[in-house]
Design a protein around this motif. Structure first.
Motif, PDB file in Angstrom:
ATOM      1  N   GLU A 112       0.830  -1.204   0.000  1.00 44.69           N
ATOM      2  CA  GLU A 112       0.000   0.000   0.000  1.00 44.69           C
ATOM      3  C   GLU A 112       0.863   1.250   0.000  1.00 44.69           C
ATOM      4  N   GLU A 113       1.977   1.215   0.775  1.00 49.16           N
ATOM      5  CA  GLU A 113       2.870   2.364   0.821  1.00 49.16           C
ATOM      6  C   GLU A 113       3.504   2.618  -0.538  1.00 49.16           C
ATOM      7  N   ASN A 114       3.814   1.569  -1.266  1.00 48.53           N
ATOM      8  CA  ASN A 114       4.382   1.723  -2.607  1.00 48.53           C
ATOM      9  C   ASN A 114       3.398   2.397  -3.552  1.00 48.53           C
ATOM     10  N   ILE A 115       2.122   2.066  -3.392  1.00 46.61           N
ATOM     11  CA  ILE A 115       1.085   2.694  -4.219  1.00 46.61           C
ATOM     12  C   ILE A 115       1.014   4.196  -3.932  1.00 46.61           C
ATOM     13  N   TYR A 116       1.093   4.556  -2.646  1.00 41.97           N
ATOM     14  CA  TYR A 116       1.051   5.969  -2.293  1.00 41.97           C
ATOM     15  C   TYR A 116       2.273   6.716  -2.849  1.00 41.97           C
ATOM     16  N   HIS A 117       3.440   6.061  -2.774  1.00 42.38           N
ATOM     17  CA  HIS A 117       4.636   6.655  -3.351  1.00 42.38           C
ATOM     18  C   HIS A 117       4.447   6.880  -4.848  1.00 42.38           C
ATOM     19  N   LEU A 118       3.839   5.911  -5.511  1.00 39.26           N
ATOM     20  CA  LEU A 118       3.625   6.004  -6.955  1.00 39.26           C
ATOM     21  C   LEU A 118       2.697   7.158  -7.294  1.00 39.26           C
TER      22      LEU A 118
END
Length: 421
Positions: free
Chosen positions: A2-8
């Motif tokens: 989920e954190e990777n999605i927010y970074h993206l």
């Protein structure tokens, strides 16, 4: 995961903002080419110098004080490059719907996007005062316009501050999506104040009210400038969506691009047809200004109209600009490139047509907002122009105007093989 999605999403929205800002920056080249094509050969170098210098001045002044005036924050943007990743991710995490909601992006990208808008407003002024204004008088005005006059009215509109502490335009129903009034009408208001004090070019108007056309030196260059502005406008309007990273906003961006293009096409065709009826000829300069008028008209609200409605809005803008240029000439207000008509008359129209497609705005709010922008920018600009006129003068001598301001102001000619000595 989920954190990777927010970074993206953060990276995507920041990158989109930067790309749109770069497109708007490219509009500076469009203004330079358009204006240098519509002035006489003997004044080309000076108009190019104005355009490149005003862009640099806008970037510096908005950094020094303009951004802080308009949106608050530290002078010199101390720490703007630092991003609080934990806080940003926390803001994302609070949303139940993930990618939807408001945009979150780097503050530095926001500054970059805003500063190119400031330069656009100032670019409008350069064409209107072309061929007879002193270079250094113009650049002095650019300092005040980009560092104070524009940021103040921007703080009352996009900044959300109350006008002199009295009323908030947003609460009155004022809406200007990408700046038909905030950017374009503001630039035209400053230009009008300068033109009134400056006076017309020698030979433009006869003693009995005759109007003598003064043709530009390079219409291919003016046409190229128009196409560059047309392209840059996709960043101008598209970037004002502020976000790309979810389906709803992606669709909004696509609609904004579509409507921006449709309005420009409608404006060009309408202006070309009106010119054919009035003059019996296909007037290229009117067609070019018609395209720009369509772009200015749709800028106040490019996200809510249908493509057909956007075309009609642009077409009406194209009709307005032709009659506005003719009307200003009859009033002996000499604007070599038609900037006051394109950005001022049509900018006002763009604001007034917003409530037809955006129920979040009101006619009264649009009118009050337009009056606020015009009165502030025109009056303050008139004061600044008057002070500059008293201190160093704003107009070149008759001899310098006759010989061309390229030699007098810049010491070189753009077309040395073709201009007479």
């Amino acid at each position: 995961m989920e954190e990777n999605i927010y970074h993206l999403q953060y990276a995507m929205d920041t990158f989109y903002f930067l790309v749109c800002g770069a497109l708007v920056m490219w509009m500076a080249a469009g203004f330079a080419m358009l204006e240098s094509g519509l002035v006489r050969a003997k004044n080309t170098t000076e108009i190019l110098t104005k355009n490149v210098a005003l862009y640099a001045i806008a970037c510096i002044m908005y950094m020094v004080c303009g951004y802080a005036i308009m949106y608050g924050g530290d002078v010199f943007l101390s720490g703007i490059q630092d991003v609080d990743v934990a806080a940003t991710l926390g803001e994302f995490a609070e949303r139940e719907d993930g990618f939807t909601g408001g945009a979150i992006y780097s503050t530095a990208s926001d500054f970059f996007f805003q500063v190119v808008f400031v330069a656009t407003a100032m670019s409008i002024v350069s064409g209107a005062v072309a061929e007879r204004m002193k270079l250094w008088a113009f650049l002095l005005f650019a300092i005040v316009m980009t560092g104070f006059i524009y940021p103040m009215e921007g703080s009352w509109t996009w900044g959300g501050n109350a006008v002199f502490g009295m009323y908030t335009l947003g609460d009155l129903g004022f809406s200007d999506f990408a700046g038909s009034g905030i950017v374009h009408m503001a630039g035209a208001s400053a230009a009008l104040a300068g033109v009134i004090l400056l006076g017309a070019r020698k030979g433009k108007y006869g003693p009995n009210g005759e109007i003598h056309a003064i043709t530009g030196a390079n219409l291919p260059l003016a046409t190229l400038g128009t196409f560059i502005l047309w392209l840059g406008w996709f960043g101008f309007n598209g970037g004002s969506v502020l976000k790309l990273g979810d389906i709803g906003n992606a669709n909004s961006v696509a609609m904004v691009f579509l409507n921006t293009n449709a309005a420009a096409a409608g404006g060009l065709v309408a202006a070309l047809l009106v010119a054919r009826v009035l003059f019996g000829k296909a007037d290229l300069t009117m067609a070019l200004n018609g395209a720009l008028a369509g772009l200015v008209a749709i800028t106040a609200e490019p996200s809510t109209p249908s493509a057909l409605a956007a075309t009609i809005i642009g077409a009406v803008g194209g009709v307005i600009v032709v009659f506005s240029i003719i009307g200003l000439d009859k009033l002996k207000i000499d604007d070599p490139v038609g900037a006051i008509s394109v950005h001022g008359s049509v900018g006002l129209f763009g604001l007034l047509v917003v409530p037809f497609t955006n129920d979040g705005s009101t006619f009264s709010g649009q009118i009050i907002g337009a009056i606020t922008i015009f009165v502030w920018v025109f009056v303050t600009s008139l004061i600044v122009w008057s002070i500059i006129k008293l201190v160093i003068g704003i107009r070149v001598s008759e001899e310098e105007e006759y010989e061309g301001v390229d030699i007098a102001e810049c010491g070189m000619e753009a077309y040395p093989e073709f201009t007479h000595k």
